[in-house]
Write a protein that holds these residues in place. Structure first.
Motif, PDB file in Angstrom:
ATOM      1  N   LEU A 118       5.817  -3.917  13.388  1.00 50.64           N
ATOM      2  CA  LEU A 118       4.539  -4.107  12.695  1.00 50.64           C
ATOM      3  C   LEU A 118       4.502  -3.406  11.340  1.00 50.64           C
ATOM      4  CD1 LEU A 118       1.960  -3.639  15.614  1.00 50.64           C
ATOM      5  CD2 LEU A 118       2.541  -5.777  14.447  1.00 50.64           C
ATOM      6  N   THR A 119       5.636  -2.822  10.904  1.00 49.08           N
ATOM      7  CA  THR A 119       5.637  -1.996   9.699  1.00 49.08           C
ATOM      8  C   THR A 119       6.358  -2.702   8.559  1.00 49.08           C
ATOM      9  OG1 THR A 119       5.600   0.003  11.048  1.00 49.08           O
ATOM     10  CG2 THR A 119       6.291   0.241   8.755  1.00 49.08           C
ATOM     11  N   TYR A 120       5.642  -2.845   7.430  1.00 47.60           N
ATOM     12  CA  TYR A 120       6.205  -3.492   6.247  1.00 47.60           C
ATOM     13  C   TYR A 120       7.091  -2.527   5.471  1.00 47.60           C
ATOM     14  CZ  TYR A 120       6.119  -5.212   1.385  1.00 47.60           C
ATOM     15  OH  TYR A 120       6.459  -5.592   0.112  1.00 47.60           O
ATOM     16  N   ASP A 121       6.547  -1.374   5.095  1.00 43.22           N
ATOM     17  CA  ASP A 121       7.264  -0.365   4.326  1.00 43.22           C
ATOM     18  C   ASP A 121       7.054   0.974   5.042  1.00 43.22           C
ATOM     19  OD1 ASP A 121       8.144   1.564   2.529  1.00 43.22           O
ATOM     20  OD2 ASP A 121       7.035   0.791   0.815  1.00 43.22           O
ATOM     21  N   PRO A 122       8.090   1.587   5.553  1.00 45.29           N
ATOM     22  CA  PRO A 122       7.910   2.852   6.291  1.00 45.29           C
ATOM     23  C   PRO A 122       7.190   3.931   5.492  1.00 45.29           C
ATOM     24  CG  PRO A 122      10.143   2.032   6.559  1.00 45.29           C
ATOM     25  CD  PRO A 122       9.506   1.165   5.511  1.00 45.29           C
ATOM     26  N   MET A 123       7.215   3.827   4.158  1.00 42.95           N
ATOM     27  CA  MET A 123       6.556   4.823   3.323  1.00 42.95           C
ATOM     28  C   MET A 123       5.106   4.463   3.004  1.00 42.95           C
ATOM     29  SD  MET A 123       8.855   6.993   3.263  1.00 42.95           S
ATOM     30  CE  MET A 123       8.050   8.165   2.183  1.00 42.95           C
ATOM     31  N   GLY A 124       4.653   3.296   3.435  1.00 42.03           N
ATOM     32  CA  GLY A 124       3.259   2.914   3.242  1.00 42.03           C
ATOM     33  C   GLY A 124       2.379   3.582   4.278  1.00 42.03           C
ATOM     34  N   MET A 125       1.290   4.217   3.848  1.00 44.47           N
ATOM     35  CA  MET A 125       0.411   4.965   4.743  1.00 44.47           C
ATOM     36  C   MET A 125      -0.737   4.126   5.298  1.00 44.47           C
ATOM     37  SD  MET A 125       1.829   7.924   4.699  1.00 44.47           S
ATOM     38  CE  MET A 125       2.982   8.872   3.715  1.00 44.47           C
ATOM     39  N   GLY A 126      -0.984   2.956   4.691  1.00 44.16           N
ATOM     40  CA  GLY A 126      -2.137   2.149   5.071  1.00 44.16           C
ATOM     41  C   GLY A 126      -1.836   1.143   6.150  1.00 44.16           C
ATOM     42  N   GLY A 127      -2.810   0.262   6.366  1.00 45.27           N
ATOM     43  CA  GLY A 127      -2.669  -0.775   7.373  1.00 45.27           C
ATOM     44  C   GLY A 127      -3.978  -1.062   8.062  1.00 45.27           C
ATOM     45  N   HIS A 141      -9.321  -0.925  24.464  1.00 41.74           N
ATOM     46  CA  HIS A 141      -7.992  -0.689  23.901  1.00 41.74           C
ATOM     47  C   HIS A 141      -8.119  -0.480  22.396  1.00 41.74           C
ATOM     48  CE1 HIS A 141      -3.681  -0.542  24.149  1.00 41.74           C
ATOM     49  NE2 HIS A 141      -3.501  -1.544  23.319  1.00 41.74           N
ATOM     50  N   GLU A 142      -7.224   0.300  21.845  1.00 46.06           N
ATOM     51  CA  GLU A 142      -7.188   0.536  20.398  1.00 46.06           C
ATOM     52  C   GLU A 142      -5.730   0.718  20.007  1.00 46.06           C
ATOM     53  OE1 GLU A 142      -9.484   3.348  17.112  1.00 46.06           O
ATOM     54  OE2 GLU A 142      -9.095   4.130  19.130  1.00 46.06           O
ATOM     55  N   ARG A 143      -5.288  -0.012  18.983  1.00 43.17           N
ATOM     56  CA  ARG A 143      -3.869  -0.042  18.657  1.00 43.17           C
ATOM     57  C   ARG A 143      -3.669  -0.249  17.164  1.00 43.17           C
ATOM     58  NH1 ARG A 143      -2.671  -5.262  17.290  1.00 43.17           N
ATOM     59  NH2 ARG A 143      -4.085  -6.873  18.063  1.00 43.17           N
ATOM     60  N   VAL A 144      -2.430  -0.077  16.737  1.00 46.25           N
ATOM     61  CA  VAL A 144      -2.031  -0.430  15.375  1.00 46.25           C
ATOM     62  C   VAL A 144      -1.917  -1.947  15.299  1.00 46.25           C
ATOM     63  CG1 VAL A 144      -0.190  -0.288  13.664  1.00 46.25           C
ATOM     64  CG2 VAL A 144      -0.848   1.754  14.968  1.00 46.25           C
ATOM     65  N   ALA A 145      -2.511  -2.543  14.237  1.00 52.05           N
ATOM     66  CA  ALA A 145      -2.450  -3.992  14.045  1.00 52.05           C
ATOM     67  C   ALA A 145      -1.426  -4.372  12.979  1.00 52.05           C
ATOM     68  CB  ALA A 145      -3.821  -4.551  13.669  1.00 52.05           C
ATOM     69  N   ILE A 146      -1.264  -3.529  11.962  1.00 52.32           N
ATOM     70  CA  ILE A 146      -0.201  -3.665  10.964  1.00 52.32           C
ATOM     71  C   ILE A 146      -0.064  -2.309  10.292  1.00 52.32           C
ATOM     72  CG2 ILE A 146      -1.649  -4.388   9.008  1.00 52.32           C
ATOM     73  CD1 ILE A 146       0.622  -6.381   8.280  1.00 52.32           C
ATOM     74  N   ALA A 147       1.134  -1.969   9.869  1.00 51.26           N
ATOM     75  CA  ALA A 147       1.387  -0.661   9.263  1.00 51.26           C
ATOM     76  C   ALA A 147       2.326  -0.827   8.070  1.00 51.26           C
ATOM     77  CB  ALA A 147       1.998   0.284  10.293  1.00 51.26           C
ATOM     78  N   GLY A 148       2.495   0.279   7.322  1.00 47.17           N
ATOM     79  CA  GLY A 148       3.414   0.262   6.202  1.00 47.17           C
ATOM     80  C   GLY A 148       2.886  -0.445   4.973  1.00 47.17           C
ATOM     81  N   THR A 149       1.596  -0.696   4.925  1.00 50.04           N
ATOM     82  CA  THR A 149       0.979  -1.266   3.730  1.00 50.04           C
ATOM     83  C   THR A 149       0.282  -0.142   2.968  1.00 50.04           C
ATOM     84  OG1 THR A 149      -0.949  -1.905   5.061  1.00 50.04           O
ATOM     85  CG2 THR A 149       0.756  -3.562   4.739  1.00 50.04           C
ATOM     86  N   SER A 150      -0.439  -0.478   1.909  1.00 44.27           N
ATOM     87  CA  SER A 150      -1.036   0.570   1.075  1.00 44.27           C
ATOM     88  C   SER A 150      -2.422   0.171   0.607  1.00 44.27           C
ATOM     89  CB  SER A 150      -0.151   0.841  -0.144  1.00 44.27           C
ATOM     90  OG  SER A 150      -0.781   1.751  -1.037  1.00 44.27           O
ATOM     91  N   THR A 151      -3.350   1.131   0.692  1.00 44.41           N
ATOM     92  CA  THR A 151      -4.659   0.981   0.054  1.00 44.41           C
ATOM     93  C   THR A 151      -5.358  -0.294   0.542  1.00 44.41           C
ATOM     94  OG1 THR A 151      -3.466   1.858  -1.881  1.00 44.41           O
ATOM     95  CG2 THR A 151      -5.811   1.418  -2.142  1.00 44.41           C
ATOM     96  N   THR A 169      -3.704  -2.271  -4.838  1.00 41.17           N
ATOM     97  CA  THR A 169      -2.745  -1.473  -5.591  1.00 41.17           C
ATOM     98  C   THR A 169      -1.756  -2.416  -6.257  1.00 41.17           C
ATOM     99  OG1 THR A 169      -1.081   0.274  -5.460  1.00 41.17           O
ATOM    100  CG2 THR A 169      -1.228  -1.223  -3.588  1.00 41.17           C
ATOM    101  N   GLU A 170      -1.055  -1.899  -7.267  1.00 43.97           N
ATOM    102  CA  GLU A 170       0.027  -2.653  -7.910  1.00 43.97           C
ATOM    103  C   GLU A 170       1.332  -1.867  -7.880  1.00 43.97           C
ATOM    104  OE1 GLU A 170      -2.417  -5.185 -11.302  1.00 43.97           O
ATOM    105  OE2 GLU A 170      -1.697  -3.184 -11.787  1.00 43.97           O
ATOM    106  N   ASP A 171       1.402  -0.829  -7.056  1.00 39.69           N
ATOM    107  CA  ASP A 171       2.593   0.015  -7.026  1.00 39.69           C
ATOM    108  C   ASP A 171       3.820  -0.772  -6.587  1.00 39.69           C
ATOM    109  OD1 ASP A 171       1.204   2.195  -7.878  1.00 39.69           O
ATOM    110  OD2 ASP A 171       1.075   3.170  -5.920  1.00 39.69           O
ATOM    111  N   GLY A 177       7.145   6.912  -3.831  1.00 44.09           N
ATOM    112  CA  GLY A 177       8.017   6.939  -2.674  1.00 44.09           C
ATOM    113  C   GLY A 177       8.163   5.621  -1.933  1.00 44.09           C
ATOM    114  N   TYR A 178       7.491   4.562  -2.408  1.00 46.91           N
ATOM    115  CA  TYR A 178       7.550   3.289  -1.698  1.00 46.91           C
ATOM    116  C   TYR A 178       8.954   2.686  -1.774  1.00 46.91           C
ATOM    117  CZ  TYR A 178       2.424   3.389  -1.659  1.00 46.91           C
ATOM    118  OH  TYR A 178       1.121   3.734  -1.458  1.00 46.91           O
ATOM    119  N   THR A 179       9.335   2.010  -0.707  1.00 49.32           N
ATOM    120  CA  THR A 179      10.622   1.328  -0.676  1.00 49.32           C
ATOM    121  C   THR A 179      10.485  -0.163  -0.960  1.00 49.32           C
ATOM    122  OG1 THR A 179      10.504   0.886   1.708  1.00 49.32           O
ATOM    123  CG2 THR A 179      11.439   2.996   1.024  1.00 49.32           C
ATOM    124  N   LYS A 180       9.241  -0.669  -0.990  1.00 51.98           N
ATOM    125  CA  LYS A 180       8.992  -2.080  -1.268  1.00 51.98           C
ATOM    126  C   LYS A 180       7.810  -2.214  -2.232  1.00 51.98           C
ATOM    127  CE  LYS A 180      10.669  -3.840   3.175  1.00 51.98           C
ATOM    128  NZ  LYS A 180      10.355  -4.679   4.368  1.00 51.98           N
TER     129      LYS A 180
END
Length: 454
Positions: A118-127, A141-151, A169-171, A177-180
């Motif tokens: 579910l993670t796009y960029d391991p360095m992305g803190m958002g989602g 239930h409560e879970r991660v729906a998508i991760a590794g995104t930003s802002t 964002t436009e980073d 530190g983003y990898t993507k």
């Protein structure tokens, strides 16, 4: 921090003048069924909450569904920070499924946990996180729906019951530190994590996304851009190759275009409510991925392109799309000042109309201090999240233009001497209209509000 609308009005002597804002409030509710209005004073005064979390009118009550830092029921980590845009979907056995954005930047207090698959960029803190509720608003239930995104700021639901989450964002890769590269839209399934692909919808553009709205007949996706500096953002439309094709269909690609209003370089220059512009043009974006140059800087030909500051809310009503410019300031580089505009675009007539303006001479009690998240209320009218300084409210706005407080945040994130409160975000209603869900951005808290809704 810039002066608030109330501070400006106080200095100008307009405070308490009670002058109505310009435009027709009924325009905001186009295409919605008429319903019984709440009374002139809404639901009455707000009652102080003895728990110090959320003030509501008498007869209303809240349930805290989720708070940042608490363990996720999935065991994937902690509930992330910065609760923002949100949508409610019909769940099982009368329940509700919520999808909630987390507008996390690299400095986020608690990141969205990086979950395998579910993670796009391991360095992305958002989602996004997803909550499953029963018919009594108890969290199943409560879970991660998508991760590794930003802002992840706002977005919007699709007609096929998924959520489009938008990165504001436009980073690019190598920044912070983003990898993507970031600045994309992602499709999130509110029911099943296995149906969510952490793959950006690249054809829909890479820019500082805010919100989307989808034409339910044509399948065209409209997108707003909340750029923070000149030249300001654009209003876009995306023509999918597979319009209304269901989950995953937007990955088939399409054409991204930006709106050109002939003769108008900056929408803030238009101050007359009811002003209409025919012959609106849509110009293909030269480089939707903004590989070298941000889209708003790109060359759109001899006619240029039309910009606007703080393009945020976007929703479909009747046969038209509505979008909001939260404010414009000439000191920032806009052509003129205003405290909020609502625009309507009619795709059939190719006509753009300014329907509401908040300005320096408008009523200070109107929810016009940078109005942010907005939703249609099942009892008639709107609910708006205030995003300014001082006390933070969810305001109701009736079809007759009456404003009333629906909720006030009580969680002090300042000091006893200088109190401060986190903004509200993500206001939405359950499909049956019995519950209002809303987030406090900081500290991240999700509430379910029930009571004698009319």
């Amino acid at each position: 921090m810039s002066a608030t609308r109330r501070q400006v009005l106080a200095r100008s002597g307009a405070l308490g003048a009670g002058i109505a804002f310009a435009g027709s409030v009924s325009e905001l509710f186009a295409g919605t069924a008429s319903a019984l209005e709440v009374g002139r004073e809404g639901y009455g005064p707000l009652v102080p909450d003895p728990e110090g979390l959320l003030d509501l009118p008498k007869g209303f009550r809240y349930r805290v569904l989720s708070r940042e830092g608490d363990p996720l029921r999935s065991g994937e980590g902690r509930v992330p920070s910065n609760h923002d845009g949100m949508a409610a979907f019909r769940g099982r056995n009368g329940g509700v499924n919520l999808v909630r954005n987390h507008e996390n930047r690299p400095t986020a207090k608690i990141r969205v946990p990086a979950v395998s698959g579910l993670t796009y960029d391991p360095m992305g803190m958002g989602g996004c996180t997803a909550l499953e509720l029963d018919k009594h608003n108890r969290v199943l239930h409560e879970r991660v729906a998508i991760a590794g995104t930003s802002t992840n700021c706002a977005g919007g639901p699709t007609p096929w019951n998924t959520w489009l989450t938008c990165e504001e964002t436009e980073d690019k890769a190598g920044t912070n530190g983003y990898t993507k590269d970031h600045g994309f839209i992602f499709e999130v399934d509110p029911y099943d994590a296995r149906r969510t692909r952490p793959v950006p919808l690249e054809a829909m553009g890479r820019f500082q996304h805010e919100a989307i709205a989808i034409d339910p007949r044509r399948g065209i996706v409209y997108e707003t851009e909340d750029a923070f500096e000149r030249p300001f953002g654009l209003f876009y439309r995306f023509l999918p190759k597979r319009p209304l094709g269901g989950s995953g269909s937007l990955h088939a690609g399409g054409t991204l275009q930006a709106m050109r209003v002939p003769g108008v370089a900056d929408l803030s220059a238009v101050q007359e409510t009811g002003a209409s512009f025919d012959g609106i043009e849509w110009v293909d974006v030269p480089d939707p991925l903004a590989k070298e140059t941000a889209i708003r800087f790109q060359d759109f030909g001899p006619g240029g392109i039309t910009h606007a500051q703080k393009l945020e809310g976007c929703y479909w009503g009747g046969s038209c799309v509505y979008f909001v410019s939260s404010f414009a300031k000439s000191a920032d580089g806009s052509a003129a000042d205003h405290y909020g505009q609502v625009w309507r675009y009619d795709p059939e007539r190719k006509r753009l109309t300014l329907v509401i303006v908040f300005g320096p001479d408008t009523d200070v009690q109107m929810p016009g201090e940078e109005p942010d998240n907005i939703t249609l209320a099942p009892g008639g009218g709107l609910m708006l999240c205030e995003d300014g300084e001082g006390a933070q409210h969810v305001f109701g706005l009736t079809r007759r233009g009456k404003v009333y407080p629906m909720a006030r945040g009580r969680q002090n994130i300042g000091t006893p001497e200088e109190p401060a409160w986190g903004e509200f975000a993500g206001v939405t209603f359950s499909p049956d209209g019995d519950t209002m869900y809303v987030n406090c951005y900081t500290p991240g808290t999700t509430f379910a509000v029930t009571g004698p809704w009319r």
